[in-house]
Design a protein around this motif. Structure first.
Motif, PDB file in Angstrom:
ATOM      1  N   GLN A 261       6.425 -38.018   0.625  1.00 19.76           N
ATOM      2  CA  GLN A 261       7.383 -37.073   0.066  1.00 19.76           C
ATOM      3  C   GLN A 261       7.030 -35.637   0.462  1.00 19.76           C
ATOM      4  O   GLN A 261       7.887 -34.865   0.887  1.00 19.76           O
ATOM      5  CB  GLN A 261       7.416 -37.244  -1.465  1.00 19.76           C
ATOM      6  CG  GLN A 261       8.580 -36.566  -2.145  1.00 19.76           C
ATOM      7  CD  GLN A 261       9.907 -36.772  -1.399  1.00 19.76           C
ATOM      8  OE1 GLN A 261      10.193 -37.861  -0.865  1.00 19.76           O
ATOM      9  NE2 GLN A 261      10.712 -35.715  -1.309  1.00 19.76           N
ATOM     10  N   LEU A 262       5.741 -35.311   0.353  1.00 20.62           N
ATOM     11  CA  LEU A 262       5.295 -33.963   0.689  1.00 20.62           C
ATOM     12  C   LEU A 262       5.479 -33.684   2.182  1.00 20.62           C
ATOM     13  O   LEU A 262       5.912 -32.595   2.577  1.00 20.62           O
ATOM     14  CB  LEU A 262       3.827 -33.767   0.280  1.00 20.62           C
ATOM     15  CG  LEU A 262       3.274 -32.369   0.574  1.00 20.62           C
ATOM     16  CD1 LEU A 262       4.009 -31.317  -0.260  1.00 20.62           C
ATOM     17  CD2 LEU A 262       1.774 -32.286   0.312  1.00 20.62           C
ATOM     18  N   ILE A 263       5.165 -34.669   3.013  1.00 22.58           N
ATOM     19  CA  ILE A 263       5.306 -34.495   4.462  1.00 22.58           C
ATOM     20  C   ILE A 263       6.776 -34.254   4.823  1.00 22.58           C
ATOM     21  O   ILE A 263       7.107 -33.385   5.632  1.00 22.58           O
ATOM     22  CB  ILE A 263       4.727 -35.727   5.216  1.00 22.58           C
ATOM     23  CG1 ILE A 263       3.200 -35.756   5.066  1.00 22.58           C
ATOM     24  CG2 ILE A 263       5.133 -35.709   6.691  1.00 22.58           C
ATOM     25  CD1 ILE A 263       2.544 -37.060   5.475  1.00 22.58           C
ATOM     26  N   ARG A 264       7.663 -35.002   4.168  1.00 24.72           N
ATOM     27  CA  ARG A 264       9.097 -34.811   4.448  1.00 24.72           C
ATOM     28  C   ARG A 264       9.576 -33.426   4.017  1.00 24.72           C
ATOM     29  O   ARG A 264      10.359 -32.772   4.710  1.00 24.72           O
ATOM     30  CB  ARG A 264       9.920 -35.901   3.753  1.00 24.72           C
ATOM     31  CG  ARG A 264       9.739 -37.260   4.412  1.00 24.72           C
ATOM     32  CD  ARG A 264      10.352 -38.379   3.616  1.00 24.72           C
ATOM     33  NE  ARG A 264      11.750 -38.133   3.280  1.00 24.72           N
ATOM     34  CZ  ARG A 264      12.623 -39.087   3.034  1.00 24.72           C
ATOM     35  NH1 ARG A 264      12.250 -40.352   3.106  1.00 24.72           N
ATOM     36  NH2 ARG A 264      13.854 -38.793   2.727  1.00 24.72           N
ATOM     37  N   GLN A 265       9.082 -32.986   2.852  1.00 27.04           N
ATOM     38  CA  GLN A 265       9.435 -31.646   2.369  1.00 27.04           C
ATOM     39  C   GLN A 265       8.931 -30.586   3.339  1.00 27.04           C
ATOM     40  O   GLN A 265       9.644 -29.644   3.676  1.00 27.04           O
ATOM     41  CB  GLN A 265       8.721 -31.409   1.033  1.00 27.04           C
ATOM     42  CG  GLN A 265       9.593 -31.419  -0.179  1.00 27.04           C
ATOM     43  CD  GLN A 265       8.697 -31.380  -1.408  1.00 27.04           C
ATOM     44  OE1 GLN A 265       7.981 -32.332  -1.702  1.00 27.04           O
ATOM     45  NE2 GLN A 265       8.710 -30.286  -2.124  1.00 27.04           N
ATOM     46  N   ASN A 289       7.491 -37.885  11.045  1.00 29.19           N
ATOM     47  CA  ASN A 289       6.565 -36.885  10.504  1.00 29.19           C
ATOM     48  C   ASN A 289       6.189 -35.861  11.569  1.00 29.19           C
ATOM     49  O   ASN A 289       5.064 -35.380  11.613  1.00 29.19           O
ATOM     50  CB  ASN A 289       5.299 -37.554   9.950  1.00 29.19           C
ATOM     51  CG  ASN A 289       4.505 -38.253  11.031  1.00 29.19           C
ATOM     52  OD1 ASN A 289       5.052 -38.618  12.079  1.00 29.19           O
ATOM     53  ND2 ASN A 289       3.218 -38.437  10.807  1.00 29.19           N
ATOM     54  N   PHE A 290       7.166 -35.559  12.433  1.00 34.12           N
ATOM     55  CA  PHE A 290       6.951 -34.538  13.455  1.00 34.12           C
ATOM     56  C   PHE A 290       8.294 -33.916  13.787  1.00 34.12           C
ATOM     57  O   PHE A 290       9.349 -34.458  13.428  1.00 34.12           O
ATOM     58  CB  PHE A 290       6.312 -35.138  14.722  1.00 34.12           C
ATOM     59  CG  PHE A 290       7.104 -36.281  15.326  1.00 34.12           C
ATOM     60  CD1 PHE A 290       8.183 -36.035  16.176  1.00 34.12           C
ATOM     61  CD2 PHE A 290       6.776 -37.602  15.034  1.00 34.12           C
ATOM     62  CE1 PHE A 290       8.909 -37.075  16.724  1.00 34.12           C
ATOM     63  CE2 PHE A 290       7.510 -38.652  15.590  1.00 34.12           C
ATOM     64  CZ  PHE A 290       8.578 -38.390  16.427  1.00 34.12           C
ATOM     65  N   LEU A 291       8.230 -32.773  14.465  1.00 38.67           N
ATOM     66  CA  LEU A 291       9.447 -32.124  14.945  1.00 38.67           C
ATOM     67  C   LEU A 291       9.329 -31.945  16.450  1.00 38.67           C
ATOM     68  O   LEU A 291       8.279 -31.524  16.951  1.00 38.67           O
ATOM     69  CB  LEU A 291       9.621 -30.747  14.291  1.00 38.67           C
ATOM     70  CG  LEU A 291       9.997 -30.729  12.805  1.00 38.67           C
ATOM     71  CD1 LEU A 291       9.906 -29.295  12.259  1.00 38.67           C
ATOM     72  CD2 LEU A 291      11.404 -31.292  12.583  1.00 38.67           C
TER      73      LEU A 291
END
Ligand code: PLP
Length: 348
Positions: A261-265, A289-291
């Protein structure tokens, strides 16, 4: 091949061979006097061989994934689950595999080590599958199609209609790599293994589950496919510590869920922050979990970050990823550091 069947795609030598018979295969109980495997009898906590079938771990995974333990293969990382289908289903120098491109590099490495032709099919400009091009690369010697959703390095989910069309039309094995599925809004295709005998799903403990160092990958498929993989794997491929620590982690599902949840936020916060930088050209949609970020000069940004001890993945020379860098979402302070460094880049 008119319809899919595991027998028709499995290499003859694999169908006919007998698997290695483990010392402990004949005994099912927990306690006993073990004088069968030439282990050192003195306790070091690790003097015994691991369970070659990973029964306890598979039971827990089966419950979470709502499938049967016989539909699960566990490998030494996804790497093993990627390699074994080549060894089981592709005759070197004869068969070929088709894969979407750009995607994860290990499929091609596994193809090359196994002497199997690797046919890349370019994604479209939205990083989606072009189903007709996929099928124009397929011929009667194509044994596997590799798909990855959410895709690495592009970050997007694949269009479900395209996936279904491939599953319905292709008479070989369709592998969907879901290494990043826990970060996605879309749900896994695991429940579809009931409907598609030619479907194999890959997942891993390396990303959302936070256990990359342990090397544990999962494959899910109908039992006859899993049986073939189990037949040819190294007997003790998952060590005692990995089995134990993966189990501990699975029992801490609240922690894992909170981290995801935190990683997505953070991913969405990073998207907003990166968008304010003048030399950022495009930030691609991400369900992982990356852009993937396209800069005016991706190479220069990548080098600048390295000089500042921030390591990202330069994808500048990858097809359709011109001038782009793949940035993993870290903890908030790491993400902040990256943003601050990038802000200072402008003034150079
Ligand atoms: C990271 C990643 C994996 C994980 O590989 P492991 O061998 O399980 O660590 C698998 N597939 C893709 C697309 C990945 O990006």
């Amino acid at each position: 091949m008119d319809t899919f069947s595991v027998k028709t795609i499995t290499r003859k030598n694999i169908l006919e061979m007998l698997p290695y018979s483990c010392a402990r295969d004949e005994f099912d109980g927990e306690a006993g006097t073990f004088l069968d495997a030439n282990e050192n009898p003195f306790n070091t906590d690790y003097n015994r061989y691991p369970d070659p079938h990973q029964k306890s771990l598979k039971q827990v995974i089966a419950k979470i994934k709502q499938i049967s333990p016989s539909q699960i293969f566990l490998g030494n990382g996804s790497d093993e689950a990627i390699d074994l289908p080549f060894r089981a289903f592709c005759e070197p120098g004869v068969h070929n595999v088709v894969a979407m491109h750009p995607s994860y590099g290990m499929y091609e490495v596994a193809a090359n080590t196994n002497g199997v032709e690797y046919r890349k099919v370019l994604l479209d400009e939205n990083y989606q599958l072009n189903v007709p091009s996929i099928f124009s690369a397929v011929d009667q010697n194509t044994r596997i199609i590799f798909l990855c959703s959410p895709n690495n390095p592009t970050g997007n989910d694949l269009n479900p209609e395209a996936i279904k069309e491939i599953l319905n039309k292709f008479k070989g094995l369709v592998v969907i790599d879901e290494a990043y599925i826990d970060f996605s809004e879309r749900s896994s295709y695991i429940q579809e293994i009931e409907n598609y005998p030619n479907l194999m799903i890959l997942q891993t403990f390396s990303k959302a589950y936070g256990l990359a160092g342990l090397r544990l990958g999962m494959a899910f498929a109908q039992t006859d496919i899993i049986e073939i993989l189990n037949k040819i794997k190294y007997p003790y491929n998952i060590n005692v510590l990995t089995q134990k620590l993966a189990m501990d982690r699975l029992l801490k599902s609240d922690t894992v869920r909170n981290e995801i949840q935190l990683i997505r936020q953070e991913r969405e916060r990073m998207r907003e922050q990166l968008a304010t930088l003048p030399f950022v050209k495009k930030i691609f949609p991400s369900q992982a979990n990356f852009l993937l970020v396209q800069f005016e000069n991706g190479d220069a940004i990548y080098k600048f970050l390295i000089e500042n001890s921030i390591i990202t993945r330069n994808r500048s020379r990858v097809a359709l990823c011109d001038s782009s860098v793949r940035i993993t979402i870290g903890i908030p302070s790491e993400n902040q550091l990256l943003i601050e460094k990038l802000r200072s880049y402008k003034s150079l």
